[in-house]
Design a protein around this motif. Structure first.
Motif, PDB file in Angstrom:
ATOM      1  N   ALA A  19       0.835  -1.207   0.000  1.00 48.42           N
ATOM      2  CA  ALA A  19       0.000   0.000   0.000  1.00 48.42           C
ATOM      3  C   ALA A  19       0.864   1.249   0.000  1.00 48.42           C
ATOM      4  CB  ALA A  19      -0.928  -0.001   1.211  1.00 48.42           C
ATOM      5  N   PHE A  20       0.242   2.363  -0.411  1.00 48.11           N
ATOM      6  CA  PHE A  20       0.905   3.668  -0.447  1.00 48.11           C
ATOM      7  C   PHE A  20       0.080   4.651   0.366  1.00 48.11           C
ATOM      8  CE2 PHE A  20       1.905   1.359  -4.282  1.00 48.11           C
ATOM      9  CZ  PHE A  20       3.287   1.506  -4.397  1.00 48.11           C
ATOM     10  N   SER A  21       0.766   5.513   1.105  1.00 45.26           N
ATOM     11  CA  SER A  21       0.051   6.454   1.967  1.00 45.26           C
ATOM     12  C   SER A  21      -0.653   7.550   1.164  1.00 45.26           C
ATOM     13  CB  SER A  21       0.998   7.077   2.994  1.00 45.26           C
ATOM     14  OG  SER A  21       2.064   7.750   2.353  1.00 45.26           O
ATOM     15  N   ARG A  22      -0.277   7.705  -0.109  1.00 47.23           N
ATOM     16  CA  ARG A  22      -0.996   8.622  -0.999  1.00 47.23           C
ATOM     17  C   ARG A  22      -0.804   8.148  -2.439  1.00 47.23           C
ATOM     18  NH1 ARG A  22      -0.310  14.019   0.216  1.00 47.23           N
ATOM     19  NH2 ARG A  22      -0.144  13.411   2.395  1.00 47.23           N
ATOM     20  N   GLY A  28       0.137  12.434  -6.074  1.00 46.31           N
ATOM     21  CA  GLY A  28       0.376  13.008  -4.745  1.00 46.31           C
ATOM     22  C   GLY A  28      -0.898  13.214  -3.953  1.00 46.31           C
ATOM     23  N   GLU A  29      -2.052  12.863  -4.546  1.00 42.71           N
ATOM     24  CA  GLU A  29      -3.336  13.016  -3.851  1.00 42.71           C
ATOM     25  C   GLU A  29      -3.304  12.240  -2.533  1.00 42.71           C
ATOM     26  OE1 GLU A  29      -8.069  11.851  -4.518  1.00 42.71           O
ATOM     27  OE2 GLU A  29      -6.591  11.340  -6.060  1.00 42.71           O
ATOM     28  N   ASP A  30      -3.855  12.810  -1.488  1.00 44.18           N
ATOM     29  CA  ASP A  30      -3.870  12.166  -0.166  1.00 44.18           C
ATOM     30  C   ASP A  30      -4.927  11.065  -0.160  1.00 44.18           C
ATOM     31  OD1 ASP A  30      -3.511  11.477   2.418  1.00 44.18           O
ATOM     32  OD2 ASP A  30      -4.261  13.338   3.288  1.00 44.18           O
ATOM     33  N   LEU A  31      -4.626   9.986  -0.880  1.00 44.04           N
ATOM     34  CA  LEU A  31      -5.547   8.853  -1.009  1.00 44.04           C
ATOM     35  C   LEU A  31      -4.790   7.577  -0.667  1.00 44.04           C
ATOM     36  CD1 LEU A  31      -8.292   7.629  -2.023  1.00 44.04           C
ATOM     37  CD2 LEU A  31      -7.167   7.388  -4.253  1.00 44.04           C
ATOM     38  N   GLN A  55      -6.767  -0.229  11.285  1.00 38.02           N
ATOM     39  CA  GLN A  55      -5.432  -0.371  11.890  1.00 38.02           C
ATOM     40  C   GLN A  55      -4.346  -0.014  10.877  1.00 38.02           C
ATOM     41  OE1 GLN A  55      -4.911  -4.309  13.668  1.00 38.02           O
ATOM     42  NE2 GLN A  55      -7.084  -4.294  14.243  1.00 38.02           N
ATOM     43  N   LEU A  56      -4.530  -0.474   9.640  1.00 40.82           N
ATOM     44  CA  LEU A  56      -3.571  -0.197   8.576  1.00 40.82           C
ATOM     45  C   LEU A  56      -3.537   1.300   8.264  1.00 40.82           C
ATOM     46  CD1 LEU A  56      -1.640  -1.677   6.590  1.00 40.82           C
ATOM     47  CD2 LEU A  56      -3.559  -1.849   4.999  1.00 40.82           C
ATOM     48  N   LEU A  57      -4.705   1.907   8.223  1.00 40.61           N
ATOM     49  CA  LEU A  57      -4.818   3.348   7.972  1.00 40.61           C
ATOM     50  C   LEU A  57      -4.102   4.137   9.075  1.00 40.61           C
ATOM     51  CD1 LEU A  57      -6.198   5.371   6.002  1.00 40.61           C
ATOM     52  CD2 LEU A  57      -8.163   5.369   7.545  1.00 40.61           C
ATOM     53  N   HIS A  58      -4.289   3.713  10.316  1.00 46.92           N
ATOM     54  CA  HIS A  58      -3.632   4.386  11.451  1.00 46.92           C
ATOM     55  C   HIS A  58      -2.111   4.240  11.349  1.00 46.92           C
ATOM     56  CE1 HIS A  58      -2.078   4.617  15.638  1.00 46.92           C
ATOM     57  NE2 HIS A  58      -2.869   5.678  15.663  1.00 46.92           N
ATOM     58  N   ALA A  59      -1.649   3.033  10.979  1.00 46.46           N
ATOM     59  CA  ALA A  59      -0.208   2.792  10.865  1.00 46.46           C
ATOM     60  C   ALA A  59       0.409   3.650   9.766  1.00 46.46           C
ATOM     61  CB  ALA A  59       0.056   1.313  10.591  1.00 46.46           C
ATOM     62  N   GLU A  60      -0.255   3.711   8.598  1.00 42.96           N
ATOM     63  CA  GLU A  60       0.330   4.497   7.500  1.00 42.96           C
ATOM     64  C   GLU A  60       0.325   5.990   7.811  1.00 42.96           C
ATOM     65  OE1 GLU A  60      -0.951   6.716   5.097  1.00 42.96           O
ATOM     66  OE2 GLU A  60      -3.089   6.610   5.627  1.00 42.96           O
ATOM     67  N   THR A  61      -0.695   6.454   8.518  1.00 44.23           N
ATOM     68  CA  THR A  61      -0.741   7.871   8.908  1.00 44.23           C
ATOM     69  C   THR A  61       0.389   8.176   9.888  1.00 44.23           C
ATOM     70  OG1 THR A  61      -3.148   7.891   8.612  1.00 44.23           O
ATOM     71  CG2 THR A  61      -2.197   9.685   9.884  1.00 44.23           C
ATOM     72  N   THR A  62       0.579   7.288  10.855  1.00 47.07           N
ATOM     73  CA  THR A  62       1.672   7.437  11.826  1.00 47.07           C
ATOM     74  C   THR A  62       3.019   7.496  11.117  1.00 47.07           C
ATOM     75  OG1 THR A  62       0.416   6.217  13.507  1.00 47.07           O
ATOM     76  CG2 THR A  62       2.808   6.356  13.822  1.00 47.07           C
ATOM     77  N   LEU A  63       3.218   6.606  10.145  1.00 53.40           N
ATOM     78  CA  LEU A  63       4.501   6.531   9.443  1.00 53.40           C
ATOM     79  C   LEU A  63       4.733   7.753   8.553  1.00 53.40           C
ATOM     80  CD1 LEU A  63       4.451   2.733   8.557  1.00 53.40           C
ATOM     81  CD2 LEU A  63       6.085   3.863  10.065  1.00 53.40           C
ATOM     82  N   GLU A  64       3.694   8.179   7.833  1.00 54.17           N
ATOM     83  CA  GLU A  64       3.877   9.344   6.964  1.00 54.17           C
ATOM     84  C   GLU A  64       4.157  10.600   7.792  1.00 54.17           C
ATOM     85  OE1 GLU A  64       1.847  10.185   3.019  1.00 54.17           O
ATOM     86  OE2 GLU A  64       0.852  11.662   4.282  1.00 54.17           O
ATOM     87  N   ASP A 100       7.052  12.037   4.726  1.00 56.92           N
ATOM     88  CA  ASP A 100       7.154  11.695   3.305  1.00 56.92           C
ATOM     89  C   ASP A 100       6.145  10.594   3.012  1.00 56.92           C
ATOM     90  OD1 ASP A 100       8.028  11.678   0.702  1.00 56.92           O
ATOM     91  OD2 ASP A 100      10.083  11.064   1.158  1.00 56.92           O
ATOM     92  N   MET A 101       5.793  10.465   1.729  1.00 56.66           N
ATOM     93  CA  MET A 101       4.918   9.375   1.318  1.00 56.66           C
ATOM     94  C   MET A 101       5.567   8.039   1.645  1.00 56.66           C
ATOM     95  SD  MET A 101       3.620   8.495  -2.512  1.00 56.66           S
ATOM     96  CE  MET A 101       4.163   6.845  -2.906  1.00 56.66           C
ATOM     97  N   GLN A 102       4.768   7.074   2.125  1.00 62.55           N
ATOM     98  CA  GLN A 102       5.290   5.767   2.500  1.00 62.55           C
ATOM     99  C   GLN A 102       4.749   4.667   1.592  1.00 62.55           C
ATOM    100  OE1 GLN A 102       7.695   5.348   5.198  1.00 62.55           O
ATOM    101  NE2 GLN A 102       7.698   7.502   4.596  1.00 62.55           N
ATOM    102  N   ASP A 103       5.640   3.737   1.271  1.00 56.31           N
ATOM    103  CA  ASP A 103       5.329   2.537   0.503  1.00 56.31           C
ATOM    104  C   ASP A 103       5.469   1.390   1.504  1.00 56.31           C
ATOM    105  OD1 ASP A 103       5.530   0.236  -1.010  1.00 56.31           O
ATOM    106  OD2 ASP A 103       7.144   0.943  -2.294  1.00 56.31           O
ATOM    107  N   ILE A 104       4.354   0.731   1.830  1.00 55.84           N
ATOM    108  CA  ILE A 104       4.383  -0.265   2.903  1.00 55.84           C
ATOM    109  C   ILE A 104       3.997  -1.661   2.408  1.00 55.84           C
ATOM    110  CG2 ILE A 104       3.939   1.424   4.726  1.00 55.84           C
ATOM    111  CD1 ILE A 104       1.032   0.658   4.708  1.00 55.84           C
ATOM    112  N   GLU A 105       4.507  -2.676   3.103  1.00 56.33           N
ATOM    113  CA  GLU A 105       4.123  -4.066   2.866  1.00 56.33           C
ATOM    114  C   GLU A 105       3.545  -4.607   4.168  1.00 56.33           C
ATOM    115  OE1 GLU A 105       7.371  -6.375   1.312  1.00 56.33           O
ATOM    116  OE2 GLU A 105       7.869  -4.848  -0.184  1.00 56.33           O
TER     117      GLU A 105
END
Length: 373
Positions: free
Chosen positions: A269-272, A277-280, A340-349, A354-359
């Motif tokens: 997943a990507f934080s945006r 660059g859209e916050d999606l 939970q995933l949404l919370h984690a990616e928001t925390t990381l970004e 910066d935009m995060q690329d997560i597995e």
């Protein structure tokens, strides 16, 4: 008095020795895994063998580095055993590991991931009994033999025109069975794949697949270090002015399984939106899958967010009814995990700014983060 040089750094729920600032020493992957632990994000416990060990391997060779790091690697495995309450090499309840490379700069040509390390003909039976899921156990074993045979033992296609010998065997077994998907193969089919894979390895390279978990682990560590100096990696470094002295780290982690049934999954997943660059928050996942399945094209991945799923369906000319029935988003399928995933990616970004690329992997309804970059 000189402090002895340190080569292995552990990370987990009880103790974490690394941090994001240690990227040069731990590689990007290892440094970020440690940082996620420090942020309280759920990460499978592991340890990172530093880039300095790789440099020593290049300069001094395998035997010298074995003497340098053996004690610390043994201590790292002991740490994982304590974290998980399991013993590495115990066939009745096996502690299985993943091994990944991780340089400070992302590079093509580096060693691919190895999953399910520690399985053999006895441990697969223990895993089947422990999970009460023979198909899962044999699926994990065939994946391990395939990955290890490819990555460590060298049975990979030489060029893009060559067929992967393991995939050829899988296609043959699926054709004999009259099925299209890997997921349609049952435990006996997967057992047959393991036997055929081992026969292929013996015929091609003249030696048997290693059954000792420690031999498997050291083989994987050496393969990571050797991949730093393979032809493709050397050419890339030369073109991009990356010094050979940087080396690569090795990340060893406890396995979590996305292929344990319909309440398990794996995804990226990507934080945006990476294009605009859209916050999606967006990404892809597969239910009852592992590792590279999402990007391998074996099955059609599903979208992480409902918005992303509806956008995908529109582009793919899939009706809303069919999308909801056959390709539901993670947000619809597992709403709690999605939050939970949404919370984690928001925390990381917010943390990395910066935009995060997560597995990530979901094992029987529990979310585990495997990487952020």
């Amino acid at each position: 008095m000189n402090t002895p040089e340190k080569f292995v750094y552990v990370f987990g729920s009880s103790r974490t020795e690394g941090a994001a600032a240690m990227k040069n020493l731990l590689g990007g992957k290892g440094a970020n895994l440690a940082e996620m632990c420090r942020l309280g994000i759920t990460v499978p416990s592991g340890f990172t063998i530093s880039t300095e060990a790789c440099t020593a391997f290049t300069e001094q060779g395998r035997e010298a580095v074995f003497e340098l790091i053996q004690g610390e690697v043994l201590a790292g495995v002991k740490f994982l055993e304590a974290e998980m309450g399991k013993t590495f090499g115990d066939a009745s309840d096996p502690l299985l590991l993943s091994v990944r490379s991780g340089a400070r700069a992302s590079m093509p040509g580096m060693m691919d991931t190895i999953l399910n390390l520690g399985l053999n003909d006895e441990a697969v039976l223990g895993l089947a009994r422990k999970t009460n899921n023979a198909r899962f156990a044999w699926d994990s074993y065939r994946r391990f033999v395939q990955m290890y045979g490819d990555v460590v033992m060298g049975l990979k296609p030489v060029s893009k025109e060559d067929h992967d010998p393991f995939e050829v065997i899988i296609d043959m077994v699926k054709a004999q069975k009259g099925v299209k998907q890997d997921t349609d193969l049952d435990a006996d089919d997967l057992k047959e794949l393991v036997q055929r894979f081992k026969s292929l390895i013996r015929a091609r390279i003249g030696r048997d697949f290693p059954t000792d978990p420690w031999e498997q682990l050291w083989g994987a560590v050496w393969a990571v270090f050797e991949s730093w100096n393979n032809e493709r990696a050397c050419v890339y470094r030369e073109l991009n002015d990356i010094p050979a002295s940087w080396g690569t780290a090795v990340n060893v982690q406890v396995m979590v399984f996305g292929n344990l049934g319909d309440n398990s999954a794996t995804g990226v997943a990507f934080s945006r939106d990476a294009g605009t660059g859209e916050d999606l928050f967006n990404g892809e996942f597969l239910v009852n899958a592992q590792g590279e399945d999402v990007v391998a094209g074996i099955r059609t991945p599903q979208q992480v967010s409902l918005v992303g799923s509806r956008r995908w369906a529109e582009l793919a000319l899939v009706s809303e009814e069919e999308r909801r029935l056959r390709y539901p988003s993670l947000q619809e399928l597992m709403p709690d995990i999605y939050q939970q995933l949404l919370h984690a990616e928001t925390t990381l970004e917010n943390h990395f700014r910066d935009m995060q690329d997560i597995e990530f992997t979901i094992q029987q309804g529990k979310l585990w983060m495997l990487q952020t970059r």
